[in-house]
Design a protein around this motif. Structure first.
Motif, PDB file in Angstrom:
ATOM      1  N   PRO A  57       0.833  -1.207   0.000  1.00  0.00           N
ATOM      2  CA  PRO A  57       0.000   0.000   0.000  1.00  0.00           C
ATOM      3  C   PRO A  57       0.868   1.257   0.000  1.00  0.00           C
ATOM      4  N   MET A  58       0.421   2.296  -0.719  1.00  0.00           N
ATOM      5  CA  MET A  58       1.211   3.518  -0.850  1.00  0.00           C
ATOM      6  C   MET A  58       0.823   4.588   0.160  1.00  0.00           C
ATOM      7  N   GLY A  59      -0.367   4.504   0.714  1.00  0.00           N
ATOM      8  CA  GLY A  59      -0.805   5.536   1.634  1.00  0.00           C
ATOM      9  C   GLY A  59      -0.703   5.107   3.076  1.00  0.00           C
ATOM     10  N   GLY A  60       0.256   4.240   3.357  1.00  0.00           N
ATOM     11  CA  GLY A  60       0.359   3.712   4.710  1.00  0.00           C
ATOM     12  C   GLY A  60      -0.379   2.400   4.815  1.00  0.00           C
ATOM     13  N   ASP A  61      -0.921   2.104   5.981  1.00  0.00           N
ATOM     14  CA  ASP A  61      -1.663   0.862   6.164  1.00  0.00           C
ATOM     15  C   ASP A  61      -2.910   0.858   5.310  1.00  0.00           C
ATOM     16  N   GLU A  62      -3.219  -0.304   4.734  1.00  0.00           N
ATOM     17  CA  GLU A  62      -4.418  -0.438   3.918  1.00  0.00           C
ATOM     18  C   GLU A  62      -5.642  -0.175   4.777  1.00  0.00           C
ATOM     19  N   LEU A  63      -6.516   0.722   4.314  1.00  0.00           N
ATOM     20  CA  LEU A  63      -7.658   1.150   5.107  1.00  0.00           C
ATOM     21  C   LEU A  63      -8.690   0.051   5.274  1.00  0.00           C
ATOM     22  N   GLY A 147      -3.892  14.371  13.879  1.00  0.00           N
ATOM     23  CA  GLY A 147      -2.548  14.897  13.678  1.00  0.00           C
ATOM     24  C   GLY A 147      -1.682  14.081  12.745  1.00  0.00           C
ATOM     25  N   THR A 148      -2.302  13.168  12.009  1.00  0.00           N
ATOM     26  CA  THR A 148      -1.509  12.291  11.122  1.00  0.00           C
ATOM     27  C   THR A 148      -1.944  12.360   9.659  1.00  0.00           C
ATOM     28  N   ASP A 149      -3.245  12.393   9.404  1.00  0.00           N
ATOM     29  CA  ASP A 149      -3.735  12.356   8.022  1.00  0.00           C
ATOM     30  C   ASP A 149      -3.931  13.759   7.455  1.00  0.00           C
ATOM     31  N   PRO A 150      -3.464  14.011   6.235  1.00  0.00           N
ATOM     32  CA  PRO A 150      -3.702  15.315   5.606  1.00  0.00           C
ATOM     33  C   PRO A 150      -5.169  15.487   5.235  1.00  0.00           C
ATOM     34  N   ARG A 151      -5.534  16.707   4.864  1.00  0.00           N
ATOM     35  CA  ARG A 151      -6.913  17.010   4.496  1.00  0.00           C
ATOM     36  C   ARG A 151      -6.960  17.562   3.065  1.00  0.00           C
ATOM     37  N   VAL A 152      -8.129  17.479   2.452  1.00  0.00           N
ATOM     38  CA  VAL A 152      -8.336  18.088   1.145  1.00  0.00           C
ATOM     39  C   VAL A 152      -9.609  18.911   1.206  1.00  0.00           C
ATOM     40  N   SER A 153      -9.524  20.139   0.703  1.00  0.00           N
ATOM     41  CA  SER A 153     -10.649  21.068   0.777  1.00  0.00           C
ATOM     42  C   SER A 153     -11.053  21.503  -0.621  1.00  0.00           C
ATOM     43  N   CYS A 154     -12.313  21.329  -0.954  1.00  0.00           N
ATOM     44  CA  CYS A 154     -12.840  21.729  -2.266  1.00  0.00           C
ATOM     45  C   CYS A 154     -12.694  23.234  -2.440  1.00  0.00           C
ATOM     46  N   ASP A 155     -12.129  23.652  -3.551  1.00  0.00           N
ATOM     47  CA  ASP A 155     -11.918  25.086  -3.780  1.00  0.00           C
ATOM     48  C   ASP A 155     -13.210  25.811  -4.124  1.00  0.00           C
ATOM     49  N   VAL A 163      -8.036  12.930   3.822  1.00  0.00           N
ATOM     50  CA  VAL A 163      -7.559  12.361   2.560  1.00  0.00           C
ATOM     51  C   VAL A 163      -7.490  10.835   2.604  1.00  0.00           C
ATOM     52  N   ARG A 164      -7.162  10.283   3.751  1.00  0.00           N
ATOM     53  CA  ARG A 164      -6.992   8.829   3.842  1.00  0.00           C
ATOM     54  C   ARG A 164      -8.309   8.101   4.048  1.00  0.00           C
TER      55      ARG A 164
END
Length: 211
Positions: A57-63, A147-155, A163-164
């Motif tokens: 897995p590329m994003g860390g542990d498989e969700l 404090g670990t996973d990034p976020r994504v915000s719709c513009d 994100v994860r």
């Protein structure tokens, strides 16, 4: 012609016919054998294509550990095609039947983003306003994401997600006039999470884990 001569001629004719018939039968049988051999070879070659190597897995542990529907990503032929720029959302075509929508997503595109060495994958459009996330802002982790996973915000409407995991978070940033109107219309509806997908690598090829 005497009867003995007629008998001799008849026997000779039968022998001639028999000699012609035997090779014909052998040839047909050989053809059948070759056909069976080709079919068996095709099965052998096809069966040998599978790899026993584990998928990384590329994003860390498989969700979702129980989800094992890994398929190749059509728009990424190798690891070298993955986004190199940090914090920029890139749309990638998968051509996966599960993601194709003839009206809004005919190529089964997904969003891919690289954040601090990890690659994350999520839906191509915002689950709130349905606008493509090509210009979405990638934000650092906060308390909501542990404090670990990034976020994504719709513009467009400012809807913000983990994100994860795809969990809907507190909206970050402002939105334009039109985006504000859409946000107001959507506020009455139940907030939806953002679909996310695991990306993995095996033998240098990129795979996506679909529902």
């Amino acid at each position: 012609m005497t009867s003995s001569r007629l008998l001799a001629v008849g026997v000779a004719s039968l022998l001639t016919v028999a000699s012609c018939y035997v090779p014909t039968f052998a040839t047909r049988r050989s053809t059948m054998t070759m056909r069976k051999g080709r079919k068996s070879l095709r099965k052998t070659v096809g069966g040998g294509m599978a790899s026993s190597k584990p998928i990384r897995p590329m994003g860390g542990d498989e969700l979702v550990a129980r989800r094992t529907n890994w398929v190749p990503v059509s728009g990424i032929s190798s690891m070298a095609d993955l986004p190199k720029d940090e914090n920029k959302v890139k749309l990638v075509d998968t051509m996966a039947d599960q993601l194709i929508d003839g009206a809004v997503n005919p190529t089964g595109a997904v969003s891919v983003v690289n954040y601090e060495g990890k690659t994350y994958c999520f839906a191509s459009s915002c689950s709130s306003c349905k606008i493509p996330l090509t210009k979405a802002k990638v934000l650092p982790p906060n308390e909501e994401t542990g404090g670990t996973d990034p976020r994504v915000s719709c513009d467009f409407c400012s809807a913000t997600f983990n994100v994860r995991t795809g969990d809907r978070l507190e909206d970050a940033g402002g939105s334009g006039i039109l985006g504000g109107l859409v946000k107001g219309l959507m506020s009455a509806k139940e907030k939806e999470d953002l679909p996310t997908y695991d990306l993995g690598e095996r033998d240098g090829k990129v795979l996506i884990n679909l529902p």
